[in-house]
Enzyme design. Sequence first.
Site, PDB file in Angstrom:
ATOM      1  N   GLY A  53       0.815  -1.214   0.000  1.00  0.00           N
ATOM      2  CA  GLY A  53       0.000   0.000   0.000  1.00  0.00           C
ATOM      3  C   GLY A  53       0.848   1.263   0.000  1.00  0.00           C
ATOM      4  N   THR A  54       1.925   1.252   0.755  1.00  0.00           N
ATOM      5  CA  THR A  54       2.776   2.448   0.842  1.00  0.00           C
ATOM      6  C   THR A  54       3.329   2.802  -0.534  1.00  0.00           C
ATOM      7  OG1 THR A  54       3.347   1.908   3.111  1.00  0.00           O
ATOM      8  CG2 THR A  54       4.874   3.369   1.930  1.00  0.00           C
ATOM      9  N   ASN A  58      -7.993   3.599   8.858  1.00  0.00           N
ATOM     10  CA  ASN A  58      -7.400   2.439   9.530  1.00  0.00           C
ATOM     11  C   ASN A  58      -7.480   2.488  11.050  1.00  0.00           C
ATOM     12  OD1 ASN A  58      -5.535   4.582   8.593  1.00  0.00           O
ATOM     13  ND2 ASN A  58      -4.078   3.561   9.922  1.00  0.00           N
ATOM     14  N   GLN A 116      -7.797  -0.464   3.582  1.00  0.00           N
ATOM     15  CA  GLN A 116      -8.618  -1.061   4.643  1.00  0.00           C
ATOM     16  C   GLN A 116     -10.018  -1.443   4.159  1.00  0.00           C
ATOM     17  OE1 GLN A 116      -7.602  -1.946   7.645  1.00  0.00           O
ATOM     18  NE2 GLN A 116      -5.643  -0.876   7.762  1.00  0.00           N
ATOM     19  N   SER A 123      -3.682  -3.514  -0.800  1.00  0.00           N
ATOM     20  CA  SER A 123      -2.521  -4.184  -0.209  1.00  0.00           C
ATOM     21  C   SER A 123      -2.890  -5.609   0.173  1.00  0.00           C
ATOM     22  CB  SER A 123      -2.069  -3.396   1.018  1.00  0.00           C
ATOM     23  OG  SER A 123      -1.030  -4.071   1.676  1.00  0.00           O
ATOM     24  N   HIS A 153      -1.469  -7.819   2.490  1.00  0.00           N
ATOM     25  CA  HIS A 153      -1.399  -8.392   3.851  1.00  0.00           C
ATOM     26  C   HIS A 153      -2.579  -8.021   4.744  1.00  0.00           C
ATOM     27  CE1 HIS A 153       0.303  -4.935   6.342  1.00  0.00           C
ATOM     28  NE2 HIS A 153       0.453  -4.473   5.123  1.00  0.00           N
ATOM     29  N   THR A 197      12.699  -7.191 -10.176  1.00  0.00           N
ATOM     30  CA  THR A 197      12.260  -8.562 -10.441  1.00  0.00           C
ATOM     31  C   THR A 197      10.959  -8.828  -9.689  1.00  0.00           C
ATOM     32  OG1 THR A 197      14.535  -9.245 -10.728  1.00  0.00           O
ATOM     33  CG2 THR A 197      12.936 -10.991 -10.223  1.00  0.00           C
ATOM     34  N   CYS A 199       1.325   1.732  12.692  1.00  0.00           N
ATOM     35  CA  CYS A 199       2.422   2.491  12.099  1.00  0.00           C
ATOM     36  C   CYS A 199       2.892   3.612  12.999  1.00  0.00           C
ATOM     37  CB  CYS A 199       1.980   3.083  10.772  1.00  0.00           C
ATOM     38  SG  CYS A 199       1.151   1.869   9.778  1.00  0.00           S
TER      39      CYS A 199
END
Length: 386
Positions: A72-73, A152, A182, A202, A204, A240, A327
């Site tokens: 996401g970042t 979030n 989120q 994202s 995860h 890669t 975070c």
Amino acid sequence: MQREIYLDNSATTRPYDAVIDYINDINRETYGNASSLHTKGIEAEKIIKAARQKIADTMKVDSKEIIFTSGGTESNNLAILGYLEANPRKGKHIITSSIEHPSVLEVFKYLQGKGYKVDFINVNQEGIIQIEELRQKITKETALISIMLVNNEIGSIQPLEDIVRARNELNREAVLHVDAVQAYGKIAILPKKSGIEMLTVSSHKIHGPKGVGALYVDKNIRIKPVLHGGGQESLLRSGTENVPGIGGFGMSAEMIHISREESYQRMENLRNLFIDSLNKRLDRFTIISPEHALPYILNISFGDLRSEVLLHHLEEKGIFVSTGSACSSRKSIHSHVLKAIGIKSCDIEGAIRFSFSAFNTEQEIIDTVETMKEIVPKISVTRKGR
Ligand SMILES: Cc1ncc(COP(=O)(O)O)c(C=O)c1O
């Protein structure tokens, strides 16, 4: 073994078992470089192609409009920096909200330092952006608007339709980027239907692996890469490809969408059970999350105790929660989100975020509240006695 009750799903989620198996298989068998011309490379490329299609299907967009990133970042950075770099004549004014994730807020502050005029739109007590203020700020100079769909820390859901309408009426040229990290897999997100040009997701947060995400970019929008190198991802994201990560992300996206509506219902039940049980067992707490928030996120303040102390007591009992957002919770600063919705300092200090996933059960909620009933009075007393 001590039981584990994981209620920190907005920080990250436990991957699905099937996803873990699939990633292991890819690592073991399909370890080729997707750019290689031999069969090992072609097999890896096929995994990426299938995952791209799966992600695109969940949003009903063309697979060519999906760029894989490291999460996401990076997607937020690529959307904002990449668009502005590619479109220097669209204006020097950008808009966001005051409650964004740092991966948007910090990019905006960086751009402010580079000479952009930046507006941070305020939110009301429910964590919803002030549409009137947004309307007043949009001008012909506005190049980009970036607004998160679900917050979030408190779970507030922004009124996308109103935001799109404001943009369409006031400057159709301004692009809209939505951080949906989120929201993805929890509520339906159809960027084309909604009028969103770029969208961040994202892996995860949806029971996929860490370190992988995607950015949807409408095919009519031009962006420039932030990372330069071998030109992977249609020249927009060199490096890669993370084949196991991308494969696992594709699988988790497909899986979470199959049970999305049913899970939403379950989360509403879990959240209501949590609140009802707390009401029966504890007398001093304030629900910070707004009533119409995403049911996956429940922020509650226990006022006269320090949330870190409660967090560690819960941890001793195998229950994992969060203070503020993961975070920022290691930094001793007050949450910018809770401040923005007008929560008093003392309540911010006592705020805990419980965040649920489809892995959680009613029994876990009941056990958590029972445990809190034991702990909260003890640590409130300890603090008063200091
Ligand atoms: C709303 C929001 N945006 C962006 C991110 C960053 O995503 P990632 O951890 O994949 O970099 C997060 C993660 O906490 C988030 O909650």
